[in-house]
Design a protein around this motif. Structure first.
Motif, mmCIF file in Angstrom:
data_model
loop_
_atom_site.group_PDB
_atom_site.id
_atom_site.type_symbol
_atom_site.label_atom_id
_atom_site.label_comp_id
_atom_site.label_asym_id
_atom_site.label_seq_id
_atom_site.Cartn_x
_atom_site.Cartn_y
_atom_site.Cartn_z
ATOM 1 N N ASN A 119 0.831 -1.193 0.000
ATOM 2 C CA ASN A 119 0.000 0.000 0.000
ATOM 3 C C ASN A 119 0.870 1.249 0.000
ATOM 4 N N TRP A 120 1.853 1.292 0.870
ATOM 5 C CA TRP A 120 2.728 2.453 0.931
ATOM 6 C C TRP A 120 3.644 2.515 -0.272
ATOM 7 N N PHE A 160 7.674 -2.335 15.361
ATOM 8 C CA PHE A 160 6.533 -2.047 14.493
ATOM 9 C C PHE A 160 5.681 -3.280 14.169
ATOM 10 N N PRO A 161 6.288 -4.415 13.797
ATOM 11 C CA PRO A 161 5.439 -5.584 13.494
ATOM 12 C C PRO A 161 4.520 -5.969 14.648
ATOM 13 N N TYR A 190 1.760 -3.403 14.867
ATOM 14 C CA TYR A 190 0.815 -3.595 13.767
ATOM 15 C C TYR A 190 -0.095 -4.797 14.046
ATOM 16 N N MET A 191 0.500 -5.831 14.639
ATOM 17 C CA MET A 191 -0.258 -7.024 15.020
ATOM 18 C C MET A 191 -1.386 -6.649 15.983
ATOM 19 N N LEU A 209 -4.070 -4.350 14.157
ATOM 20 C CA LEU A 209 -5.006 -5.049 13.273
ATOM 21 C C LEU A 209 -6.007 -5.881 14.060
ATOM 22 N N PRO A 228 -5.942 -0.169 3.846
ATOM 23 C CA PRO A 228 -4.859 -1.010 4.360
ATOM 24 C C PRO A 228 -3.641 -0.199 4.796
ATOM 25 N N GLY A 229 -3.568 1.067 4.394
ATOM 26 C CA GLY A 229 -2.363 1.839 4.680
ATOM 27 C C GLY A 229 -2.365 2.563 6.012
ATOM 28 N N ILE A 240 -2.014 3.315 9.887
ATOM 29 C CA ILE A 240 -1.302 2.703 11.012
ATOM 30 C C ILE A 240 -1.754 3.295 12.335
ATOM 31 N N LYS A 248 -8.372 -11.868 8.528
ATOM 32 C CA LYS A 248 -7.000 -11.593 8.954
ATOM 33 C C LYS A 248 -6.953 -10.942 10.324
ATOM 34 N N MET A 298 -4.809 -12.088 13.572
ATOM 35 C CA MET A 298 -3.914 -11.235 14.358
ATOM 36 C C MET A 298 -4.280 -11.283 15.838
#
Lengths: 319, 289
Positions: free
Chosen positions: A148-149, B29-30, B33-34, B37, B49-50, B52, B253, B257
């Protein structure tokens, strides 16, 4: 006190008995669950065995080289071995390089150091199933953040399927060439997950380097890169060599990471994943064993070469 | 003339912060993000989806409800998997320590026949490909009827962690002065009493660290859980349950998560708790001299 000692045994003999007794639970478990099964694998590798006729398998079965022949001539075996080597070397070097940079950067004091040092270890301690899923979702072509980015800010024409695309064409300075995309992604994952391991070892060694040594060099006007090259690097040498061996072996044997990320597809089928597929998809126990054995042998050969020619320092190190 | 040392020092001072920021971003970050989501509604994720960031007002906990509630109630039954994982991990930790504490003491302090060979054997076990072990154990446990039992899995974890555990404990035991044990022997302690009353309390931080290490290995393990337990859903561990969940159809998804968070949180808690405990334990030992 004397009453607890049995007569007729010397101090030495008693110590010998106690030693073996204390170690016996460990030895029994290791013998039953590791050593005997490995010997059995060797046997299985030279017999025609599938899950159906397993009951007939025994020490006195018919021995044959058919499995080994089948494995060595089967399509995909040699490429799988090559993939394993590329994957192992890439991931080993990657994790050590990042670990070294991290150790150098997080060595000195700064506010929040304890927190940063602890969080840097997270990829290593977190469950592999969870982290592979996050990577999969982050890299997904449909709803992944990376794509996406990438398309929004980096001007990619279309989403890139990092984990399912075998070849990807890149152009650099007018040159066009293909890179094994999925394999590189898996290597990057492995370097990400295991750099904390290298970081821990290297940081511990860096902290043992006497401060006066660096101080003296600094007073003499040595630049930081010179200090690194001439003072720190020689001190780190043995640890780096040891790390290389450890990470190499661990990565060479690695199964879960690749299996969970790609299932062995798109040019990432390392030997351990192949063995698993032989075992669960074909129930061909003999062939799977032969293949696993070749994996172990390959490992031994590579290690001997390494220890013999490339890292004479390690021998002195772990004696 | 520009001084090389001064220039490099200045450049590296900036670069160091860039590296630190980069490392924190890449490692945390992962996980962020987990978690993010897992609380965002799936429709919203597919549309944007972009993003954060999600304001707490948008959060939904329905993903966790689906993951945790029992299969009979239309959920994924992760509570059951958590229990299985906890049973296997705790059992593996206890058994490993029961075997490795005396074992480590033996290889550190006692001279016995085969002591050198034992080291080699343990190193080999540590470095051995587990996939090679997987085949005969799969066959053997099928025959013994141990496949599909948490007990069988526990034994495998014990065998895989005991050698490393002995190795780690040995490194610590060598730092304990032998004179303490000799003094205990003079006081009439038997060898086992010395181990329990003198060595064990001194080695407590190492034993604790070791326990956490074994627990983590057992909790995170995937290959043997997959090979041994996959047939009966009631036996699944969290790692296995999560992996099977991803293959399932109609599982969004965000639910995946949420499952990942459920799997990761216990390990992260233990890890951060242990960090403190470990440094405390070690410094406490240090001022005793």
């Amino acid at each position: 006190m004397a009453a607890t000692r049995r007569p007729g045994l010397t101090r030495r003999q008693r110590e010998n008995r106690a030693g073996l007794a204390y170690l016996s639970p460990t030895l029994i478990v290791v013998l039953v669950v590791v050593v005997l099964p490995v010997l059995w694998t060797v046997m299985l590798a030279f017999q025609r065995i599938r899950l159906i006729n397993l009951r007939r398998a025994g020490v006195f079965g018919q021995y044959t080289l058919a499995n080994v022949e089948l494995v060595l001539t089967s399509p995909g075996f040699w490429s799988s071995l090559w993939i394993t080597i590329v994957y192992t070397v890439g991931a080993t070097l990657g994790s050590i390089a990042i670990g070294l940079v991290a150790a150098l950067a997080l060595r000195g004091r700064f506010p929040g150091r304890t927190f940063v040092r602890a969080s840097v270890l997270l990829p290593y301690v977190a469950p592999v199933v969870a982290v592979t899923f996050v990577w999969e979702i982050l890299l997904s072509p449909q709803f992944g953040l990376a794509n996406n980015w990438g398309t929004r800010f980096l001007g990619w024409d279309r989403p890139i399927a990092f984990l399912s695309q075998r070849q990807h064409e890149v152009s650099l300075l007018g040159w066009h060439f293909d890179i094994p995309l999925a394999l590189l992604t898996v290597i990057a994952f492995e370097a990400w997950r295991y750099f904390p391991f290298a970081f821990l070892f290297l940081l511990a060694r860096l902290q043992a380097v006497p401060a006066e040594l660096e101080e003296a060099a600094r007073v003499d006007g040595a630049a930081p890169t010179q200090i690194f090259r001439h003072i720190l690097l020689p001190q780190l040498g043995p640890v780096i060599a040891l790390l290389t061996v450890l990470r190499f072996i661990m990565t060479f044997n690695k199964f879960d990471d690749v299996y969970l990320l790609t299932g062995g597809g798109a040019g990432t089928e390392v030997v351990s994943v192949r063995v698993f597929n032989f075992l669960t998809a074909r129930f061909d126990i003999g062939a799977a064993s032969a293949q696993a054995l070749i994996l172990a042998l390959g490992l031994v050969v590579l290690l001997v070469i390494y220890l013999r020619y490339l890292a004479p320092r390690v021998e002195g190190e772990d004696r | 003339m520009i001084d090389r040392a001064a220039v490099e020092t200045r450049v590296l001072r900036v670069l160091r912060w860039v590296v630190i920021a980069g490392l924190v971003l890449v490692t945390l970050f992962p996980f962020y993000y987990m978690a993010l989501l897992s609380v965002r509604p799936i429709e919203e994720v597919l549309q944007n989806p972009g993003r954060i960031w999600a304001a707490p007002a948008e959060w939904t906990l329905s993903t966790y409800r689906e993951v945790l509630s029992p299969a009979a109630g239309g959920g994924q039954g992760f509570l059951r998997f958590l229990l299985n994982s906890a049973i296997v991990s705790v059992a593996a930790t206890v058994v490993t320590l029961l075997a490795s504490i005396p074992g480590a003491y033996a290889v550190t302090r006692l001279r016995f026949t085969g002591r050198r060979q034992v080291h080699f054997l343990f190193l080999a076990v540590y470095l051995f490909p587990s996939i090679l072990l997987a085949i005969p154990l799969f066959v053997l446990f099928t025959r013994l009827g141990l496949r599909g039992s948490l007990f069988g899995l526990t034994i495998v974890y014990v065998a895989q962690t005991v050698p490393v555990s002995i190795y780690m404990l040995r490194n610590y035991l060598t730092t304990i002065p032998e004179s303490l044990e000799e003094a205990a022997a003079m006081d009439g302690y038997t060898r086992l009493q010395t181990l329990r009353k003198v060595v064990l309390p001194l080695a407590a931080p190492a034993v604790m660290a070791n326990a956490l290490y074994v627990f983590m290995i057992a909790w995170n393990e995937f290959l043997f859980a997959l090979l041994f337990l996959v047939e009966d859903r009631a036996d699944w561990t969290v790692s296995l349950g999560l992996a099977q969940l991803s293959g399932g159809i109609e599982v969004s998804k965000t639910v995946l998560m949420a499952g990942s968070v459920v799997l990761t949180v216990p390990i992260v808690i233990i890890f951060f708790a242990a960090e403190r405990l470990l440094t405390e334990g070690l410094t406490a030992g240090a001022d005793k001299g």
